[in-house]
Design a protein around this motif. Sequence first.
Motif, short mmCIF file in Angstrom:
data_model
loop_
_atom_site.label_atom_id
_atom_site.label_comp_id
_atom_site.label_asym_id
_atom_site.label_seq_id
_atom_site.Cartn_x
_atom_site.Cartn_y
_atom_site.Cartn_z
N MET A 41 7.02 9.34 -18.70
CA MET A 41 7.86 8.63 -17.73
C MET A 41 7.11 8.58 -16.40
O MET A 41 6.53 9.59 -15.97
CB MET A 41 9.21 9.33 -17.56
CG MET A 41 10.01 9.41 -18.85
SD MET A 41 11.64 10.18 -18.62
CE MET A 41 12.45 8.91 -17.65
N SER A 42 7.10 7.42 -15.76
CA SER A 42 6.36 7.28 -14.51
C SER A 42 7.10 6.39 -13.53
O SER A 42 7.93 5.56 -13.92
CB SER A 42 4.97 6.70 -14.78
OG SER A 42 5.07 5.35 -15.21
N ALA A 43 6.77 6.57 -12.25
CA ALA A 43 7.37 5.74 -11.20
C ALA A 43 6.44 5.72 -9.99
O ALA A 43 5.72 6.68 -9.73
CB ALA A 43 8.75 6.28 -10.80
N ASP A 44 6.47 4.61 -9.26
CA ASP A 44 5.65 4.46 -8.06
C ASP A 44 6.30 3.40 -7.17
O ASP A 44 6.48 2.26 -7.60
CB ASP A 44 4.22 4.04 -8.45
CG ASP A 44 3.27 4.00 -7.27
OD1 ASP A 44 3.72 4.14 -6.12
OD2 ASP A 44 2.06 3.83 -7.50
N ASP A 45 6.67 3.77 -5.95
CA ASP A 45 7.29 2.78 -5.07
C ASP A 45 6.27 1.85 -4.42
O ASP A 45 6.63 0.86 -3.78
CB ASP A 45 8.17 3.44 -4.02
CG ASP A 45 7.38 4.31 -3.03
OD1 ASP A 45 6.13 4.28 -3.06
OD2 ASP A 45 8.01 5.02 -2.23
N GLU A 46 4.98 2.18 -4.57
CA GLU A 46 3.88 1.37 -4.03
C GLU A 46 4.08 1.04 -2.56
O GLU A 46 3.74 -0.05 -2.08
CB GLU A 46 3.70 0.08 -4.86
CG GLU A 46 3.28 0.37 -6.29
CD GLU A 46 2.84 -0.86 -7.06
OE1 GLU A 46 3.35 -1.96 -6.80
OE2 GLU A 46 1.95 -0.72 -7.93
N SER A 47 4.64 2.00 -1.82
CA SER A 47 4.91 1.79 -0.40
C SER A 47 3.64 1.70 0.43
O SER A 47 3.66 1.15 1.54
CB SER A 47 5.79 2.94 0.13
OG SER A 47 5.17 4.20 -0.11
N VAL A 48 2.55 2.22 -0.09
CA VAL A 48 1.28 2.16 0.64
C VAL A 48 0.52 0.88 0.32
O VAL A 48 -0.01 0.21 1.21
CB VAL A 48 0.41 3.39 0.31
CG1 VAL A 48 -0.97 3.26 0.96
CG2 VAL A 48 1.09 4.67 0.77
#
Length: 237
Positions: A141-148
């Motif tokens: 399971m993975s997640a990344d808000d990619e805010s950068v």
Amino acid sequence: MSSTTRFIPFLCAALLWLAGAAAAPAQWLVYELRFTPEAESVNFSFYTGGYVVVPAGGGEATIVLTTEEGGRFYAVAESSGKYFVAANASVRKAVFAAAAFTGTSQAFYTASGVMNRSLLLGGSAGSQSWRVAESLTGRLMSADDESVTGPAADGSFGVVGSALITGTLREDLTANVSSTFGSQNVATAYIIELLEKYGYTPDDGSLPAPTISSSEAAVIDASLFPVETHGQAPAND
């Protein structure tokens, strides 16, 4: 997130799990992994498979991730997970687990299997019988808000994904690394040398591959691996 960018959380996981070096046993288990992304994933791209090398008695796990998408590539993650036994009065399970945090992304891996057979392995200190699981199943399971990084060129942003993990004990590779190699790094290098014989090259951003000496490389028999590269014909040596 570009659909061609693979999610590489394992590459920083080594820093999370790496502990002080200890005398390593000379008997290892090698599991071949497959990752099958689930339909509800969004902007999620991951490796299609890999190999995990673990001490037969439990300890740090090293993973060599592989993919055949856009070419044949591998990425090495030394000491990036744990292999252990979970047991109670009625069941004993072999467990592979890892957690990884890379920038704004995070991922969790768990796979386990019932220890349903005994396996006799030879080594420099003699032969020993181990209770092992013939197969492992679990989930990534993975997640990344990619805010950068911000949105991709097509406007997509953020990652959420999951994949089914299936692992199969490779008895041929297990027997070879246990009888020949005294360290986990060299056992991993053996797997990498075999992959490279079939045209796999390091993926961008992967950790340096461990090295293997010419005398150790002489024991490699490429006919043992892979018999079939997930539906593709093996490359010529």
